[in-house]
Design an enzyme around this catalytic site. Structure first.
Site, PDB file in Angstrom:
ATOM      1  N   SER A 218       0.846  -1.196   0.000  1.00  0.00           N
ATOM      2  CA  SER A 218       0.000   0.000   0.000  1.00  0.00           C
ATOM      3  C   SER A 218       0.879   1.243   0.000  1.00  0.00           C
ATOM      4  O   SER A 218       1.679   1.427  -0.918  1.00  0.00           O
ATOM      5  CB  SER A 218      -0.958  -0.037   1.196  1.00  0.00           C
ATOM      6  OG  SER A 218      -1.961   0.940   1.075  1.00  0.00           O
ATOM      7  N   GLU A 324      -9.189  -5.469  -3.831  1.00  0.00           N
ATOM      8  CA  GLU A 324      -8.611  -4.302  -3.155  1.00  0.00           C
ATOM      9  C   GLU A 324      -9.699  -3.345  -2.657  1.00  0.00           C
ATOM     10  O   GLU A 324      -9.582  -2.746  -1.589  1.00  0.00           O
ATOM     11  CB  GLU A 324      -7.687  -3.531  -4.112  1.00  0.00           C
ATOM     12  CG  GLU A 324      -6.468  -4.292  -4.579  1.00  0.00           C
ATOM     13  CD  GLU A 324      -5.364  -4.346  -3.541  1.00  0.00           C
ATOM     14  OE1 GLU A 324      -5.548  -3.804  -2.436  1.00  0.00           O
ATOM     15  OE2 GLU A 324      -4.324  -4.939  -3.838  1.00  0.00           O
ATOM     16  N   HIS A 419      -7.524  -5.821   0.616  1.00  0.00           N
ATOM     17  CA  HIS A 419      -6.289  -5.035   0.624  1.00  0.00           C
ATOM     18  C   HIS A 419      -5.414  -5.452   1.806  1.00  0.00           C
ATOM     19  O   HIS A 419      -5.813  -5.298   2.952  1.00  0.00           O
ATOM     20  CB  HIS A 419      -6.675  -3.559   0.730  1.00  0.00           C
ATOM     21  CG  HIS A 419      -5.555  -2.581   0.627  1.00  0.00           C
ATOM     22  ND1 HIS A 419      -4.790  -2.424  -0.497  1.00  0.00           N
ATOM     23  CD2 HIS A 419      -5.095  -1.670   1.524  1.00  0.00           C
ATOM     24  CE1 HIS A 419      -3.904  -1.463  -0.300  1.00  0.00           C
ATOM     25  NE2 HIS A 419      -4.061  -0.987   0.929  1.00  0.00           N
TER      26      HIS A 419
END
Length: 514
Positions: A218, A324, A419
C-alpha cells in the site's frame, strides 16, 4: 544426616551452576553493541535506534545518525510506534494483528532485525516498509514478524518512519531552512536513513549489504516506487517489491506549502516555531472530507518533479489483490446500475460506452460481478501502463501477480481477497491471529508464496524448483501469476480489455490501481 543433606545441596548447586546457558545474540553497530534474544533458530533484535529521536528542535528536520552509546544496549522489545491515531482492536477486515496496538511517540525511529542463528555466508536482506496511507503503521505490527522468513535463510528488517503531519508536512519556513536537504518528505528521508543504516551495519547481523530488497505494501509500496525513482536512494538496494501500490502523481511543493500554511492557521500557529512548540496530540489533523492528508510531495530533491524515471534500474515484483476495493469504498460489488455506469466512466473516461459492452450487466448478479471486475481490470491495466512507461528507462525484469485467495476470518465472504490480505502468506504469519480459521491449504499456500518472495529476494527472480512458472511481464503478451491454492500464470487481461485500457492511457487517462 545434616552433613549428607548439605553435601547433596552443594552438589546440586554445583550442577546448576555448571549447566551451559545459551548466550544472548549480540551484534556490533556503528553506534554500539546491541543484545537481542534467540527465539528458536532465529536471533531477534528489536527496537534498535537508527537515527537521533526527531523531537523538540529536530521535529521536521532531516534525520541525523543515532548517537553512540557505551556498554550493551538491550534490543529485546519493540520501540515506540510513530505518533498516529490507533485502533488496537482493528477495523473493517483488518483485525488486531494488522494494526498498531498503542505505545506511540514522536521518539519512534527504530528498526527490528530477524536473522538466522546458524549462518552460512552472508544472507539476502529484506527491508520492509509498512503501509498505512503515510498516516499510520509500524514495523512492530504482528503480521510483519520476520521469524518465519529468517528461519528460511533471509535477514528481515522492519522499520518505523514518521507518518502524518510529522512525516509529511510542507511549509515555506521549512523550505527556507532546509539548506542542502530536501524541504519536505521527512518520512521518506527516514526510510533512506534506515537503508543507509542497513548498508553500514547489516553484515554484523549476517546480512549481505550487496543483496538488499526493499519491499512494502500500500503506502509502503508507493514508497518503494518513490525510492526507485529517487537519486538519494540509488545504490542502497538491489531489488524491489511493491504490493498493492503503484507510483502516483505527486503534489507540487508550492501547493503542499499552501496546505501547510492553512494547517498552521487552523492550529493557531503563526510560525513554524509555534508549530514545533505544540505537543504532538495538538497537531492531529481535523477529520472530514476536506481534511488535509499529509503524503509525499514533489520536493525537487528527494523526489524529482515531472514524469517518473527509474533512477534505480532493479528487478521488481509488483501486484494487487483481487478485491482491493472491498474495504476501501462503500460501493464495492454494488448492483446499482447508476453506480456501475459511474464506475465505467471513471475507469475508462470517454471509452466507457465501449467498455460497457465487455461487462454483462442485465441482471443484479451480473452488475455486482461487473462492479468488482471493472475495478480489478483497471488495477491490472494500471500495472501494464506503469510497466510500459518503466521500460523506457529500465531493462531489469518485472514480475506481476494478482492475489485471489480469500483469507479466512470474520465476514470473509464480504471482504474476499482484501487489501493487505496477502501479507500473512508472504511472511508466514497466519498464526498471528488464532481467531482466523486457517486451514492446511492456507499453510501450504503460505509456504509457496514465501518461496516465491524468498527466491526473488535472493536472485531477483521468483522462480524455483517445484514452483509453477512465473513469467516476467512483457508488453507484447503480458502475463501475471494468479495466486490461489494452485498459482497459475495467465494473461494479465483479456485482449480487448487490455487494448481499451491502453487506448485510454494513450489519450491521457490514468487507470487507477484501486
Amino acid at each position: 544426616m545434616k552433613a549428607v543433606r548439605a553435601r547433596r545441596a552443594a552438589c546440586c548447586l554445583f550442577l546448576a551452576t555448571t549447566v551451559p546457558v545459551e548466550a544472548a545474540p549480540r551484534a556490533v553497530t556503528r553506534s554500539g553493541l546491541v543484545e537481542g534474544v534467540q527465539e528458536g533458530g532465529v536471533a531477534v533484535f528489536r527496537g534498535i535506534p537508527y537515527v537521533r529521536p526527531p523531537v523538540g528542535p529536530d521535529r521536521w528536520r532531516a534525520p541525523v545518525p543515532a548517537p553512540r552509546w557505551t556498554g550493551v544496549r538491550p534490543a529485546t522489545r519493540f520501540g515506540h510506534s510513530c505518533w498516529q491515531a490507533v485502533s488496537p482492536k482493528g477495523f473493517g477486515p483488518w483485525t488486531h494483528e494488522y494494526v498498531v496496538a498503542g505505545d506511540i511517540s514522536e521518539d519512534c525511529l527504530f528498526l527490528n532485525v530477524w536473522t538466522p542463528v546458524k549462518r552460512a555466508g552472508p544472507r539476502p536482506v529484506l527491508v520492509w516498509i509498512h503501509g498505512g496511507g503515510f498516516n499510520s503503521g509500524s514495523g512492530a505490527i504482528p503480521i510483519y514478524d520476520g521469524a518465519a522468513l529468517a528461519a528460511r535463510g533471509a535477514v528481515v528488517v522492519t522499520i518505523n518512519y514518521r507518518v502524518g503531519v510529522f512525516g509529511f508536512l510542507s511549509h515555506p519556513e521549512l523550505t527556507g531552512e532546509a539548506g542542502g536537504n530536501p524541504p519536505a518528505n521527512f518520512g521518506l528521508m527516514d526510510i533512506v536513513a534506515a537503508l543507509r543504516w542497513v548498508k553500514a551495519n547489516i553484515a554484523s547481523f549476517g546480512g549481505d549489504p550487496g543483496a538488499v530488497t526493499i519491499a512494502g505494501q500500500s503506502a509502503g509500496a508507493m514508497a518503494v516506487h518513490e525510492l526507485v525513482a529517487s537519486p538519494a536512494a540509488k545504490g542502497l538496494f538491489h531489488r524491489a517489491i511493491g504490493e498493492s501500490g503503484l507510483p502516483r502523481a505527486l503534489t507540487p511543493l508550492d501547493q503542499a506549502e499552501a496546505q501547510g500554511v492553512a494547517f498552521a492557521k487552523e492550529k493557531g500557529a503563526a510560525s513554524l516555531a509555534a508549530l514545533r512548540a505544540m505537543p504532538a496530540e495538538a497537531l492531529q489533523p481535523s477529520q472530514g472530507a476536506n481534511a488535509v492528508r499529509f503524503v509525499p510531495v514533489a520536493d525537487g530533491r528527494l523526489l524529482p518533479a515531472g514524469p517518473w524515471r527509474a533512477a534505480s534500474d532493479v528487478p521488481m515484483l509488483v501486484g494487487l489483490n483481487a478485491d482491493e476495493g472491498s474495504a476501501l469504498g462503500e460501493d464495492y460489488g454494488s448492483a446499482d446500475p447508476a453506480k456501475l455506469s459511474d464506475l465505467l466512466r471513471t475507469s475508462f473516461g470517454p471509452l466507457a460506452g465501449r467498455a460497457a459492452a465487455l461487462y454483462p450487466s442485465s441482471t443484479e448478479s451480473e452488475r455486482a460481478v461487473a462492479n468488482e471486475q471493472v475495478r480489478r481490470d483497471r488495477g491490472l491495466g494500471a500495472i501494464d501502463i506503469w510497466a510500459g512507461r518503466r521500460a523506457a528507462t529500465a531493462r531489469s525484469p518485472v514480475y506481476a501477480y494478482l492475489f485471489t485467495h480469500v483469507l479466512p476470518g470474520p465476514d470473509a465472504s464480504r471482504w474476499k481477497a482484501f487489501h493487505s490480505s496477502e501479507i500473512p502468506y508472504v511472511f508466514g504469519t497466519l498464526a498471528a491471529s488464532p481467531e482466523r480459521p486457517v486451514t492446511t491449504a492456507d499453510s501450504n499456500l503460505s509456504a509457496v508464496v514465501s518461496s516465491y518472495w524468498l527466491n526473488f529476494i535472493t536472485r531477483g527472480d521468483p522462480n524455483g524448483a517445484g514452483l509453477p512458472e512465473w513469467p516476467a511481464l512483457t508488453q507484447a503478451a503480458p502475463r501475471a501469476l494468479f495466486i490461489d491454492n494452485v498459482p497459475q500464470a495467465k494473461p494479465l487481461l483479456r485482449p480487448e480489455t487490455l487494448a481499451l485500457l491502453r487506448e485510454y492511457a494513450a489519450r491521457g487517462g490514468e487507470p487507477s490501481a484501486f
